[in-house]
Design a protein around this motif. Sequence first.
Motif, short mmCIF file in Angstrom:
data_model
loop_
_atom_site.label_atom_id
_atom_site.label_comp_id
_atom_site.label_asym_id
_atom_site.label_seq_id
_atom_site.Cartn_x
_atom_site.Cartn_y
_atom_site.Cartn_z
N LEU A 52 0.95 -1.08 0.01
CA LEU A 52 -0.03 0.09 0.06
C LEU A 52 0.83 1.25 0.06
CD1 LEU A 52 -3.01 -1.05 2.45
CD2 LEU A 52 -3.06 -1.10 -0.37
N LYS A 53 2.20 1.17 0.29
CA LYS A 53 3.06 2.28 0.15
C LYS A 53 3.18 2.81 -1.27
CE LYS A 53 6.09 1.58 4.00
NZ LYS A 53 6.07 3.04 4.58
N VAL A 165 5.94 -2.28 -10.63
CA VAL A 165 4.38 -2.79 -10.47
C VAL A 165 3.54 -2.28 -11.22
CG1 VAL A 165 2.69 -2.12 -8.69
CG2 VAL A 165 4.84 -3.04 -7.63
N VAL A 166 3.91 -0.77 -11.72
CA VAL A 166 3.03 -0.14 -12.65
C VAL A 166 3.13 -0.80 -13.95
CG1 VAL A 166 2.85 2.01 -14.19
CG2 VAL A 166 3.19 2.08 -11.65
N ILE A 227 -6.00 -6.23 -4.06
CA ILE A 227 -6.56 -5.70 -5.21
C ILE A 227 -6.52 -4.24 -5.51
CG2 ILE A 227 -8.78 -5.83 -6.29
CD1 ILE A 227 -9.22 -8.30 -5.48
N ALA A 228 -6.54 -3.48 -4.27
CA ALA A 228 -6.36 -2.07 -4.48
C ALA A 228 -5.42 -1.65 -5.42
CB ALA A 228 -6.33 -1.36 -3.14
N VAL A 229 -4.18 -2.39 -5.55
CA VAL A 229 -2.89 -2.00 -6.15
C VAL A 229 -3.39 -2.09 -7.81
CG1 VAL A 229 -0.38 -2.24 -6.53
CG2 VAL A 229 -1.46 -2.31 -4.24
N MET A 234 -4.95 0.56 -12.92
CA MET A 234 -5.65 0.45 -14.07
C MET A 234 -6.65 1.62 -14.26
SD MET A 234 -7.37 -3.37 -14.31
CE MET A 234 -7.66 -3.50 -12.75
N THR A 235 -6.93 2.29 -13.10
CA THR A 235 -7.61 3.46 -13.19
C THR A 235 -7.04 4.64 -13.29
OG1 THR A 235 -7.60 3.63 -10.68
CG2 THR A 235 -9.50 2.61 -11.74
N GLY A 236 -5.59 4.76 -13.07
CA GLY A 236 -4.62 5.85 -13.26
C GLY A 236 -4.35 6.60 -11.93
N VAL A 237 -4.98 6.01 -10.85
CA VAL A 237 -4.49 6.70 -9.70
C VAL A 237 -3.04 6.40 -9.11
CG1 VAL A 237 -4.70 6.29 -6.96
CG2 VAL A 237 -6.91 6.15 -8.78
N VAL A 238 -2.32 5.30 -9.65
CA VAL A 238 -1.28 5.03 -9.65
C VAL A 238 -0.65 4.83 -10.96
CG1 VAL A 238 0.51 3.36 -8.95
CG2 VAL A 238 -1.20 3.93 -7.23
N SER A 239 0.26 5.91 -11.35
CA SER A 239 0.95 5.94 -12.62
C SER A 239 2.44 6.05 -12.64
CB SER A 239 0.13 6.45 -13.44
OG SER A 239 0.10 8.08 -13.13
#
Length: 239
Positions: A52-53, A165-166, A227-229, A234-239
């Motif tokens: 989650l970091k 990860v990305v 699953i949040a990662v 996928m939604t672009g929150v993490v990119s």
Amino acid sequence: MALATRTRQRGTDRKPSPQRTFWGSTVGKKAVMAVSGLLMLGYLVAHVMGNLKVFFGPREFNEYGHWLRTMGAPVLHEEWALWIVRVVLLAAVAAHAVSAYQLSRRDIKARPVAYAHKRRRASYATRTMRWGGVIIALFIVWHILDLTTLTVNENAQPGRPYENVVATFSTWYGNVVYITAMLAVGLHVRHGFWSAAQTLGAGSASRDRALKAVANSLALVLTAGFIAVPVAVMTGVVS
């Protein structure tokens, strides 16, 4: 000839060690399965907290990845502590898998003829524990090749865990494999935690409801956390 016969008799009269007796019993195998399962559960809790970091950005996540390799320093050499964790975890996985397989074979031998009527009281998680275990085992191999050795991660960059990860969750197959495995983990934890508590003597009529609530909560939190990662990528929150 008589001496040889007496020697063989003494050998057959020799009692097995307490450890062998314990492992040979159904109770012993269930205890090994319970303890190894709880060790893996502890690892999963620590692992999801680390995962989650990724929501705090590449700098913090990459620093976390670097810390994993240097934890224990300067007492321990680089990666020694990480390898100790890996060996303990591998031993727990092996003990869990072997005891589960042997208990399954013992159950089949004790009941070679199937029941005339299928029992409907067993939960979905109970009925899928075996297949769930196989799915998780196959996923562990994939996960190591993907994010540890970087063998199947086409856009992997050594020493850049955030970017890796990305890269993994930017592919449809990476998401499908990971999310499917995490759902299997959730079902496994839900049933396994409650079973481990019963095996180790923590269960009772008065505690069953609380233990089941803890098992359900752990399974839900772990599954959602893992699953949040991929969902964030996928939604672009993490990119």
